[in-house]
Design an enzyme around this catalytic site. Structure first.
Site, PDB file in Angstrom:
ATOM      1  N   LYS A 274       2.193 -29.655  27.599  1.00 45.04           N
ATOM      2  CA  LYS A 274       2.320 -30.381  28.516  1.00 45.04           C
ATOM      3  C   LYS A 274       1.541 -31.816  27.967  1.00 45.04           C
ATOM      4  O   LYS A 274       0.031 -31.650  27.058  1.00 45.04           O
ATOM      5  CB  LYS A 274       1.773 -29.918  29.592  1.00 45.04           C
ATOM      6  CG  LYS A 274       1.845 -31.301  30.703  1.00 45.04           C
ATOM      7  CD  LYS A 274       1.515 -30.304  32.320  1.00 45.04           C
ATOM      8  CE  LYS A 274       1.703 -31.421  33.457  1.00 45.04           C
ATOM      9  NZ  LYS A 274       1.807 -30.538  34.736  1.00 45.04           N
TER      10      LYS A 274
ATOM     11  N   SER B 121       5.156 -32.084  38.708  1.00 48.11           N
ATOM     12  CA  SER B 121       5.191 -32.685  37.204  1.00 48.11           C
ATOM     13  C   SER B 121       4.698 -32.742  35.558  1.00 48.11           C
ATOM     14  O   SER B 121       5.014 -33.176  35.764  1.00 48.11           O
ATOM     15  CB  SER B 121       2.706 -33.196  37.577  1.00 48.11           C
ATOM     16  OG  SER B 121       2.574 -31.779  36.879  1.00 48.11           O
TER      17      SER B 121
ATOM     18  N   SER C  35       3.683 -27.677  40.119  1.00 46.89           N
ATOM     19  CA  SER C  35       4.569 -28.644  39.002  1.00 46.89           C
ATOM     20  C   SER C  35       4.650 -27.670  37.801  1.00 46.89           C
ATOM     21  O   SER C  35       6.008 -27.713  36.822  1.00 46.89           O
ATOM     22  CB  SER C  35       2.974 -29.297  39.037  1.00 46.89           C
ATOM     23  OG  SER C  35       3.179 -29.990  39.817  1.00 46.89           O
TER      24      SER C  35
END
Lengths: 104, 481, 499
Positions: C81, C156, C180
């Site tokens: 990420k 997210s 998330s």
């Protein structure tokens, strides 16, 4: 606690985020909605409840006072932003980060 | 109307650690810009703070030294504001729960004019750990400021007093006392030029006899005691004049300009300050146990108050002398070393605070750099004590020692300063003097006391100054009785 | 090179093949890079790719394998990420503010993956500064849900989610501040774990809300997540909130039977607000657990409804402060034109941050400002304790808690973008575990039909007590031994060989 345009401007100034008049109005609508959500908290009686900052009840660990960092200035300053106002040069000089004049 | 000034101090003492409060970057003074600004110092995305153990120990030491409450649990908070020398956009400090709570410092306020010296207790409100900001450098590039973050993250202990002081003299006496204390316990190098000890002074005035505090103005960043006196005196006058002219005082942050001797309001930075303090989620509560305190206590030097009491008890020194000798740890250590090397305590005290202090002062040298060490001074004092030299001769030896002309005994020999203590030899000299000054003897016998001193003088002259004056006195008295 | 594609293999299968030299890390990595080249232009799962760096790591992994110096993930391509600093990699956190930021240091977990010999495939797309539940706040554009390209992958960690679901990586990392990892795992149909707060170091992970942020694995199965946790978790002295516990093997309990497991079902997780079609899938999954020997216990988490208001005070408050460092002075976006310092700050931040991030900074600044602190921030911290205590009570009655991870299946892009409050309700079932600091995971539990007739994945959430990750992984793994939901792959991205 109803939010006003003035509140938005004050908070935006504290947060150093430029907000135009039209943005401020739009932001007011959205923030008012979010604050409405938040207001639900006020119905809860929290008398005597210890606030919770961390999920674990632990204490701060201490670091030995030994120098472990070396000079990486040049590496770090590769990320310096462009100076701006017509200059695309990095905003550094003589190892210093450059900003518009600070007035005391 | 008679006015009273009310003063409180906030002092930022830079702690004597190797590294920053929340990272392993060096805090050595004077490095090239940003070469000691690690990823934490410049607040790169993703970096985190870890607390320096030594900084915590310094705080505990200070708490112990002022008999303060040391919080078993204290909390780091973020003070949020934007400034280019504050890379995270917040300063990690302590707000609601500081590490050191209430304590007190006893100060000696020196005599000023017709006011005599006195002692006073200044209450400490709190002392908390925090990080320093970086520096803005002006003039490197036209129209711009340069930011150097070497200092960002340097550990500070901010020491806050109650508004207990009532004159510039008291404020300066407190600042000096604190300055000595933090050096005494080894938590700060005390270097004011380098900014290791900086004072913010809160000044307000009120009609004498009233209780309510006036509106205060804060004089920022005073880094000399002289400026502190000037700034407080100017600020006090300004506030009184403003009020007497019908004006009001607005709370403000002011800077002192040493060139003009005036204070002026800062133009930026403050505006509507709203620091939005909240507990720093990156740091856990700082917990200090009794055992932690005991461990630190074991490393603490004898504190000035304790040493002062000991000097009075052990060496029978006056309170004044004991106090003067414990104004600095180096001075006290020098004195103790002199006594330990065999010198008389009272005499050591007199010499250390008298001749030696004057000489050091004239040479602008500190006692640790004294050309005459404690052992040498003790040897000199012993030679007075065993009647080898007179007090006057000792002063000559002192000068020679200062100039590194050799050991005490070598100097006495080389300069021929050894005094005559052989009573037979002194008697012979006195007999000669009496014979040659019959008129004076008659005058003495007729009741003129002065004649006695004249005869002593003659005897000393005849011995070329080497006769022991006390012996001369004794023998002469005997002969004339 | 093997005949069939290795993209659906588990991490342990891939590890065995690499170590048996049936495939090289370079070949495996290239397979994924090829898929990325094929699908990323439409899915937009990756923000930054660097084939040179990636393949160099693969080569190094092959050398390690040749030398016999291997760890379980050596040679396996992992997507990171874009919230994690990786030295020499563009690290943007999904923001224009950091669009040109090249991280000069490694996050703790990057160091851990490097040490394990894993290969960094690239940096995945995400909501800007992890603020969002649909990946639509990314400066680098939205991410498509591989099950239905007109839908969002959740957020997210939307890029990592789409990458795992579309098999554009062997596994990925994510972060979870309010859901998330778990909400996108639910929306994209794979296994995601948010560990106990403090289990994975936050060093080098760009902060959103420091007291809630926690990194975790996003992978095809519970077993894969356990192997990822073995690399990611562990004490790090650079993070003051990192838990100083002995290193554990998260795979150790995978094969334990579930006989007698007490599963708590909080009534609040099955009340109004939950899509009926999602509820049905969850009920079926619970029934499956009963078959596995689990005992169902009714529990209550009475303060669940308050978790969203509390979160939207605490997270923005912390974020408003955490994001103050982006001031255009030392790195990041600086406005091209400005008159003075104040103007530079105001413009740089107004231009560098997107609308949602600015909203949260403003809310956070507001709740911390003079006069409001007690009514908002302090109050929220007090209620946070009540929410945590709900779980303490609940875990007296059960071993794990189960329920939905998200109230609905993947929604259409643009559907909630103008209604932040509706968007925030996406996290109603996940936020309270962040507030309590508990571990939670989402595992594929089946599919629900959307109104327009698309079959979309549904995730079952499993919440454990502090440090119970190994137990939760066991609970998930046993379910995955008797179901195959976690093996389903979106039709839209099926490779030719297995079509």
């Amino acid at each position: 606690m109803a939010l006003s345009i003035e509140d938005i401007k004050k908070v935006a100034h504290l947060a150093r985020i430029e907000v135009s008049e039209s943005d401020a109005a739009a932001t007011l609508t959205k923030l008012t909605g979010i604050l409405g959500l938040i207001e639900q908290m006020q119905a809860v009686d929290t008398t005597g409840i210890e606030p919770m900052s961390h999920s674990q009840d632990l204490s701060q660990r201490l670091r030995d006072d030994i120098v472990t960092k070396t000079n990486l200035r040049d590496e770090f300053q590769k990320n310096a932003p462009a100076l701006g106002n017509g200059s695309t040069e990095p905003a550094v000089a003589g190892g210093l980060y450059l900003v518009p004049k600070v007035i005391e | 109307m008679e006015w009273e000034v009310v003063i409180g101090l906030e002092t930022h003492t830079q702690l004597r650690t190797n590294t920053k409060i929340f990272s392993g970057a060096s805090i050595k003074y004077g490095a090239e810009p940003n070469t000691q600004a690690c990823e934490v110092s410049i607040a790169l995305p993703g970096v985190l703070p870890v607390l320096n153990k030594e900084a915590v120990q310094c705080a505990i030491k200070f708490g112990l030294a002022i008999n303060a409450h040391i919080a078993p649990r204290s909390v780091f908070a973020r003070k949020n504001y934007f400034y280019p020398d504050l890379p995270k956009g917040y300063q990690i400090s302590q707000f609601e729960l500081p590490v050191v709570g209430k304590g007190a410092v006893t100060i000696q306020v020196p005599a000023v004019g017709k006011n005599s010296a006195y002692e006073k207790v200044v209450n400490i409100t709190r002392a908390h750990l925090e990080e320093d900001a970086g520096k803005s450098v002006h003039g490197a590039v036209e129209g711009m400021s340069g930011i150097d973050l070497n200092r960002a993250g340097t550990p500070l202990l901010e020491i806050v007093t109650e508004p207990d002081m009532r004159s510039a003299a008291e404020a300066v006496a407190y600042a000096k006392k604190l300055h000595e204390l933090v050096q005494w316990i080894g938590i700060c190098d005390g270097n004011m030029q380098e900014g290791s000890f900086r004072c913010d002074v809160n000044v307000s005035v009120r009609p004498k006899g009233t209780e309510k505090l006036g509106t205060r103005r804060e004089i920022k960043n005073l880094n000399s005691f002289k400026f502190m006196t000037q700034a407080i005196e100017y600020e006090t006058r300004w506030q009184i004049e403003t009020l007497e002219d019908g004006g009001t005082i607005q709370q403000a942050t002011v800077l002192f300009n040493p060139d003009t001797g005036e204070t002026r309001s800062m133009r930026s930075k403050e505006e509507a300050n709203d620091y939005r303090y909240f507990p720093d989620p990156d740091l856990l509560p700082l917990v200090i146990s009794e055992a932690d305190k005991d461990a630190v206590r074991a490393t603490m030097p004898e504190l000035p108050e304790a040493m002062k009491a000991r000097f009075e008890a052990e060496y029978a020194l006056s309170s004044y002398d004991s106090n003067a000798l414990t104004t600095s740890r180096d001075l006290a250590n020098y004195f103790v070393a002199t006594v330990d090397a065999g010198a008389d305590a009272k005499q050591s005290a007199n010499w250390v605070m008298g001749i030696l202090a004057a000489k050091l002062n004239a040479a602008d040298t500190s006692i640790i750099d004294s050309p005459i060490n404690a052992q040498q001074l003790a040897q000199l004092l012993r030679r007075i004590g065993d009647n080898t030299i007179s007090n006057n001769a000792a002063k000559q030896v002192f000068e020679a020692l200062w100039n590194a002309e050799g050991s005490v005994d070598d100097i006495i020999a080389a300069k021929g300063l050894k005094q005559e203590s052989d009573s037979g030899a002194i008697e012979a000299i006195i007999d000669e003097v009496l014979a040659a000054n019959a008129a004076m003897v008659d005058e003495f016998k007729a009741g003129k006391e002065k004649a006695f001193n004249a005869l002593v003088g003659q005897a000393m002259k005849a011995s070329k100054g080497k006769a022991n004056p006390a012996q001369v006195n004794d023998i002469l008295k005997k002969k004339l009785s | 090179m093997m005949n069939s594609s290795p993209i659906n293999l588990s991490l342990s299968q891939l590890g065995e093949m690499l170590q048996a030299k049936k495939i090289s890390s370079v070949e495996l990595t290239q397979t994924f890079l090829d898929r990325i080249q094929q699908y990323n232009p439409s899915i937009n799962a990756y923000i930054a790719l660097d084939e040179g760096k990636t393949l160099a790591q693969a080569k190094a992994a092959d050398a390690r394998i040749a030398a016999g110096n291997t760890a379980p993930l050596t040679g396996i391509p992992i997507a990171q990420k874009d919230i994690f600093c990786a030295k020499g990699w563009q690290t943007t956190c999904g923001s224009k503010m950091l669009a040109n930021f090249i991280a000069p240091y490694d996050a703790h977990i990057i160091t851990q993956f490097d040490a394990a010999g894993a290969v960094n495939l690239g940096k995945t797309n995400m909501d800007e500064f992890a603020m969002g539940s649909s990946n639509e706040t990314s400066y680098f554009g939205g991410v498509k849900n591989p099950w239905s390209f007109d839908r969002v992958p959740g957020g997210s960690s939307g890029g990592s989610a789409a990458a795992v679901a579309a098999r554009l990586c062997a596994a990925a990392t994510g972060t979870d501040t309010g859901g998330s990892i778990r909400q996108p795992a639910s929306l994209c149909g794979f296994t995601g774990l948010k560990p106990t707060y403090g289990a994975v170091s936050r060093f080098g992970m760009i902060a959103f809300a420091s007291s809630l942020d926690q990194a975790g694995p996003m992978a095809k199965s519970a077993e894969d997540c356990a192997l990822m946790m073995n690399v990611m978790a562990g004490f790090d002295e650079r993070d003051s909130t990192s838990l100083n516990r002995e290193k554990e093997d998260y795979t150790r309990d995978l094969n334990l039977p579930l006989q007698g497991l007490k599963v708590g079902l909080p009534k609040e997780y099955f009340a109004e607000g939950l899509d009926a079609s999602v509820g049905k899938v969850i009920e079926a999954a619970i029934a499956e657990y009963k078959k596995l020997g689990a005992e169902i216990v009714d529990i209550s988490l009475p303060n669940t409804g308050l978790s969203i208001p509390v979160y939207y005070v605490l997270a923005p408050a912390e974020a408003s402060s955490n994001l103050s460092r982006y001031d255009g002075v030392r790195y990041g976006h600086r406005a091209a034109e400005y008159t003075d310092l104040m103007d530079m700050y105001n413009k740089s931040r107004a231009e560098g941050f997107g609308a949602e991030v600015k909203r949260r900074i403003l809310i956070g600044t507001y709740v911390l400002s003079a006069g409001y602190y007690d009514a908002y921030y302090l109050k929220a911290q007090q209620i946070r304790r009540l929410i945590a205590q709900d779980f303490v009570e609940a875990f007296k009655k059960c071993d794990v808690i189960m329920g939905p991870a998200a109230p609905s299946t993947a929604f259409k892009a643009g559907e909630k973008v103008d209604d932040p409050v509706a968007m925030y309700l996406q996290d109603i079932y996940t936020i309270s575990t962040n507030l309590a600091g508990l571990p939670g995971m989402s595992i594929p539990a089946g599919f629900a039909q959307s109104d327009d007739g698309v079959s979309l994945p549904v995730g079952l959430q499993i919440i454990g007590n502090y440090f119970d990750e190994a137990r939760m992984l066991n609970v998930a793994h046993q379910y995955q031994q008797v179901t195959d939901w976690h093996e389903r792959m979106p039709e839209l991205v099926l490779p030719k060989e297995v079509k």
